[in-house]
Scaffold this motif. Structure first.
Motif, mmCIF file in Angstrom:
data_model
loop_
_atom_site.group_PDB
_atom_site.id
_atom_site.type_symbol
_atom_site.label_atom_id
_atom_site.label_comp_id
_atom_site.label_asym_id
_atom_site.label_seq_id
_atom_site.Cartn_x
_atom_site.Cartn_y
_atom_site.Cartn_z
ATOM 1 N N GLU A 90 -20.828 0.375 10.681
ATOM 2 C CA GLU A 90 -21.045 -0.614 9.751
ATOM 3 C C GLU A 90 -21.016 -0.197 8.376
ATOM 4 O O GLU A 90 -21.731 0.877 8.132
ATOM 5 C CB GLU A 90 -22.305 -1.319 10.406
ATOM 6 N N TYR A 91 -20.495 -0.590 7.344
ATOM 7 C CA TYR A 91 -20.785 -0.257 5.977
ATOM 8 C C TYR A 91 -20.937 -1.232 5.161
ATOM 9 O O TYR A 91 -20.864 -2.562 5.319
ATOM 10 C CB TYR A 91 -19.099 0.260 5.654
ATOM 11 N N ASP A 92 -21.528 -0.830 4.173
ATOM 12 C CA ASP A 92 -21.672 -2.061 3.047
ATOM 13 C C ASP A 92 -20.535 -1.825 1.610
ATOM 14 O O ASP A 92 -20.265 -2.935 1.253
ATOM 15 C CB ASP A 92 -23.059 -1.724 2.159
ATOM 16 N N TRP A 93 -20.220 -0.695 1.717
ATOM 17 C CA TRP A 93 -19.154 -0.607 0.777
ATOM 18 C C TRP A 93 -17.853 0.312 1.382
ATOM 19 O O TRP A 93 -18.286 1.299 2.299
ATOM 20 C CB TRP A 93 -19.466 0.121 -0.499
ATOM 21 N N LEU A 94 -16.638 0.051 1.101
ATOM 22 C CA LEU A 94 -15.698 0.774 1.953
ATOM 23 C C LEU A 94 -14.553 1.107 0.793
ATOM 24 O O LEU A 94 -14.129 0.651 -0.316
ATOM 25 C CB LEU A 94 -14.993 -0.249 2.735
ATOM 26 N N VAL A 95 -13.997 2.376 1.065
ATOM 27 C CA VAL A 95 -13.049 3.017 0.138
ATOM 28 C C VAL A 95 -11.664 3.283 1.041
ATOM 29 O O VAL A 95 -12.047 3.837 1.770
ATOM 30 C CB VAL A 95 -13.539 4.183 -0.440
ATOM 31 N N LEU A 96 -10.950 2.746 0.614
ATOM 32 C CA LEU A 96 -9.523 3.072 1.382
ATOM 33 C C LEU A 96 -8.637 4.005 0.743
ATOM 34 O O LEU A 96 -8.282 3.836 -0.611
ATOM 35 C CB LEU A 96 -8.766 1.653 1.500
ATOM 36 N N ALA A 97 -8.391 5.311 1.154
ATOM 37 C CA ALA A 97 -7.794 6.238 0.473
ATOM 38 C C ALA A 97 -7.097 7.097 1.481
ATOM 39 O O ALA A 97 -7.003 8.273 1.707
ATOM 40 C CB ALA A 97 -8.525 7.235 -0.347
ATOM 41 N N LEU A 98 -6.418 6.402 2.505
ATOM 42 C CA LEU A 98 -5.778 7.066 3.540
ATOM 43 C C LEU A 98 -4.501 7.663 3.406
ATOM 44 O O LEU A 98 -3.931 8.180 4.316
ATOM 45 C CB LEU A 98 -5.366 5.732 4.605
ATOM 46 N N GLY A 99 -3.742 7.568 1.939
ATOM 47 C CA GLY A 99 -2.565 8.276 1.658
ATOM 48 C C GLY A 99 -1.270 7.636 2.424
ATOM 49 O O GLY A 99 -1.395 6.576 2.686
ATOM 50 N N ALA A 100 -0.479 8.517 2.611
ATOM 51 C CA ALA A 100 0.830 7.935 2.926
ATOM 52 C C ALA A 100 1.518 9.014 3.999
ATOM 53 O O ALA A 100 0.934 10.263 3.953
ATOM 54 C CB ALA A 100 1.725 7.707 2.024
ATOM 55 N N GLU A 101 2.578 8.755 4.650
ATOM 56 C CA GLU A 101 3.219 9.512 5.495
ATOM 57 C C GLU A 101 4.772 9.454 5.223
ATOM 58 O O GLU A 101 5.152 8.349 4.681
ATOM 59 C CB GLU A 101 2.951 9.160 6.904
ATOM 60 N N ALA A 102 5.423 10.333 5.825
ATOM 61 C CA ALA A 102 6.774 10.333 5.413
ATOM 62 C C ALA A 102 7.711 9.280 6.110
ATOM 63 O O ALA A 102 7.330 8.894 7.147
ATOM 64 C CB ALA A 102 7.458 11.714 5.574
ATOM 65 N N LYS A 103 8.602 8.730 5.319
ATOM 66 C CA LYS A 103 9.416 7.545 5.912
ATOM 67 C C LYS A 103 10.606 8.283 6.587
ATOM 68 O O LYS A 103 11.565 8.349 5.871
ATOM 69 C CB LYS A 103 9.638 6.554 4.677
ATOM 70 N N LEU A 104 10.653 8.339 7.820
ATOM 71 C CA LEU A 104 11.704 8.767 8.456
ATOM 72 C C LEU A 104 12.665 8.054 9.268
ATOM 73 O O LEU A 104 13.692 8.475 9.592
ATOM 74 C CB LEU A 104 11.509 10.294 9.289
ATOM 75 N N TRP A 115 13.104 16.771 4.816
ATOM 76 C CA TRP A 115 13.035 15.664 4.236
ATOM 77 C C TRP A 115 11.802 15.258 3.289
ATOM 78 O O TRP A 115 10.796 15.488 3.468
ATOM 79 C CB TRP A 115 12.907 14.350 5.511
ATOM 80 N N THR A 116 12.275 15.025 1.871
ATOM 81 C CA THR A 116 11.146 14.868 0.950
ATOM 82 C C THR A 116 11.354 13.575 0.184
ATOM 83 O O THR A 116 10.767 13.373 -0.899
ATOM 84 C CB THR A 116 11.325 15.906 0.018
ATOM 85 N N VAL A 117 12.055 12.588 0.712
ATOM 86 C CA VAL A 117 12.109 11.310 0.031
ATOM 87 C C VAL A 117 11.562 10.153 0.818
ATOM 88 O O VAL A 117 11.905 9.998 1.952
ATOM 89 C CB VAL A 117 13.930 11.058 -0.223
ATOM 90 N N GLY A 118 10.966 9.332 0.296
ATOM 91 C CA GLY A 118 10.487 7.989 0.706
ATOM 92 C C GLY A 118 9.221 8.332 1.658
ATOM 93 O O GLY A 118 8.889 9.441 1.965
ATOM 94 N N SER A 119 8.269 7.174 1.503
ATOM 95 C CA SER A 119 6.885 7.425 1.911
ATOM 96 C C SER A 119 6.231 6.111 2.119
ATOM 97 O O SER A 119 6.803 4.918 1.732
ATOM 98 C CB SER A 119 5.883 8.058 1.186
ATOM 99 N N LYS A 120 5.592 6.051 3.168
ATOM 100 C CA LYS A 120 4.882 4.610 3.427
ATOM 101 C C LYS A 120 3.242 4.724 3.728
ATOM 102 O O LYS A 120 2.925 5.576 4.339
ATOM 103 C CB LYS A 120 5.491 4.147 4.959
ATOM 104 N N PRO A 121 2.617 3.823 3.223
ATOM 105 C CA PRO A 121 1.332 3.779 3.170
ATOM 106 C C PRO A 121 0.780 3.734 4.464
ATOM 107 O O PRO A 121 1.438 3.247 5.274
ATOM 108 C CB PRO A 121 0.784 2.858 2.285
#
Length: 468
Positions: A123-137, A298-304
């Motif tokens: 349970e949270y009062d405040w949330l921070v979304l900072a999950l980054g991204a992964e390679a889009k393959l 592979w270094t092109v493209g990413s998806k959150p």
């Protein structure tokens, strides 16, 4: 069954999802601020890895310039002297409730819950979304099966493993190692420069880019410095092409070499495959090409990673753009959710000209500072500050003793070569997460520099004396 984490009911709780530049630095910023005794929040940091990764220096792992502990310390070590609680876990879904009107600044009603894969419910009062991204393959047939991304510590270790395997296989032979690298943005160019320097005359790097130039968004000075370095090494630039497919050559075709070198060499060759890339021209006047490689990167493209947070029965709780990033206002709060902040790859914030901010470490680093302050302001009933990105310049590594640095405060200036390399390392040393880690790494780098200098002097003296 799920276990509910309900900590410090009298104090607000901040749950941070993701321990990259955005998440970890927000946690450390919250820890550094001065709080009233009854309002200092309980901060929980969740990440699926036990290591924080300083991604801009992953290339130095391949070159052997840094050790893993220097750029990938454990969260437990970084947070040892703080009150931040770390959970190594994966996020299953988020169920916010702040859109229901429970957003008063003085009332610490639950802002929502986070469900983790382990069964924990926070349970949270405040949330921070900072999950980054992964390679889009998944955009090219065969990429997911045969290409290696390069964005995590595990990725870097895999690439290093396969390079070592290929180096052992080709040791003492005339054949070259062929590395196909898809994408010539910053990451692709830095990787091409690092690998080409490592392989030297033992291999060739084929760098493929759909654009007709490398690093199209980079300052001209950085681009020119990179082109100069790549042209001096065994790097073949295939510009104006996109990859149509990647396939694996059959085992029989991949290796027909004799087993005279012994059982160990034979086992290595069985593990190593060859791959074929079908290249399609993106510009008129170019012909289709077929490229064979021992390793595909592979270094092109990413998806959150945010779409994974959406519960199936409530898919619109968190507003996402077409790329899967959370829509935020200028204070980094998710639109319609006053208790949720999003930053880095998780955020779709735009600059004053309306352009989407780039998903770089520099942006996430600055956003973390603002997110920490705005959380303090929100909890203490103060006005929040709008985020304003300040471009401090751009840096890129081009080898063990080479780099290009273009600071924003001096128009047209690009620092190259060994001086640029030193400036880049100092800049990144300053940005390491804690004073303790910064000190340890600084001592380590100074020691390595001293040892390398002594070795260089000894080598020079030996050459002079042997020639006299």
């Amino acid at each position: 069954m799920s276990c509910r984490v309900n900590l410090c009911l009298q104090k607000p709780r901040v749950c941070i999802l993701g321990g990259g530049f955005g998440g970890l630095y927000t946690a450390l910023r919250l820890e550094s601020l001065v709080w009233p005794d009854d309002k200092k929040p309980q901060v929980l940091l969740v990440d699926q890895s036990e290591h924080f990764v300083f991604k801009p220096m992953l290339y130095e792992l391949l070159s052997g310039e840094v050790d893993a502990w220097e750029i990938a310390p454990r969260f437990s070590d970084l947070l040892a002297n703080t009150s931040v609680l770390f959970f190594q876990d994966m996020v299953k879904c988020v169920r916010p409730s702040d859109h229901l009107g429970l957003n008063g600044p003085s009332k610490y009603s639950c802002g929502g819950t986070v469900h983790l894969e382990s069964g924990l419910l926070i349970e949270y009062d405040w949330l921070v979304l900072a999950l980054g991204a992964e390679a889009k393959l998944d955009v090219v047939p065969g990429a997911a099966e045969y290409a290696l991304p390069f964005s995590t510590l595990e990725d870097a270790r895999k690439v290093d493993f396969w390079l070592k395997t290929l180096e052992r296989r080709n040791f003492g032979q005339d054949s070259l190692i062929h590395v196909a690298l898809v994408g010539c943005g910053y990451s692709g160019v830095e990787l091409a420069a690092t690998i080409s320097e490592r392989l030297q005359d033992r291999g060739v790097v084929h760098a493929i880019n759909v654009e007709t130039t490398i690093c199209p968004t980079a300052p001209p000075g950085n681009r020119e410095a990179a082109l100069k370095v790549l042209s001096s090494r065994k790097v073949q630039l295939l510009l104006g092409y996109f990859v149509r497919s990647i396939t694996k050559v059959g085992d029989a075709e991949a290796s027909e070499k004799s087993t005279e070198t012994g059982a160990v060499q034979g086992a290595i060759e069985q593990d190593v495959q060859k791959y074929v890339l079908e290249l399609q021209p993106a510009e008129r006047g170019l012909q289709s090409k077929t490229l064979e490689a021992d390793l595909v990167l592979w270094t092109v493209g990413s998806k959150p990673l945010l779409p994974q947070l959406e519960p199936r029965d409530r898919p619109y709780d968190i507003p996402l753009n077409a790329r899967g990033q959370a829509e935020t206002d200028e204070t980094l709060r998710v639109k319609g959710h006053p208790r949720i902040f999003a930053l880095g790859d998780s955020s779709s914030l735009r600059d004053s000209s309306g352009r989407l901010l780039p998903a770089t470490a520099q942006v996430a680093f600055q956003q973390a500072d603002f997110a920490g302050w705005n959380l303090w302001a929100a909890i203490n009933g103060r006005p929040l500050l709008p985020f304003r990105f300040q471009n401090l310049g751009e840096m890129m590594t081009l080898g063990r003793n080479d780099a290009a640095v273009t600071p924003s405060f001096i128009d047209g200036l690009t620092i190259e070569g060994p001086i640029g390399h030193t400036a880049r390392k100092i800049a990144y040393l300053i940005r390491l997460p804690t004073d303790e880690h910064r000190l340890r790494v600084g001592i380590s780098w100074l020691t390595k520099t001293a040892v390398d200098s002594v070795a260089s002097i000894q080598s020079t003296l030996t050459k002079v004396l042997s020639g006299s």
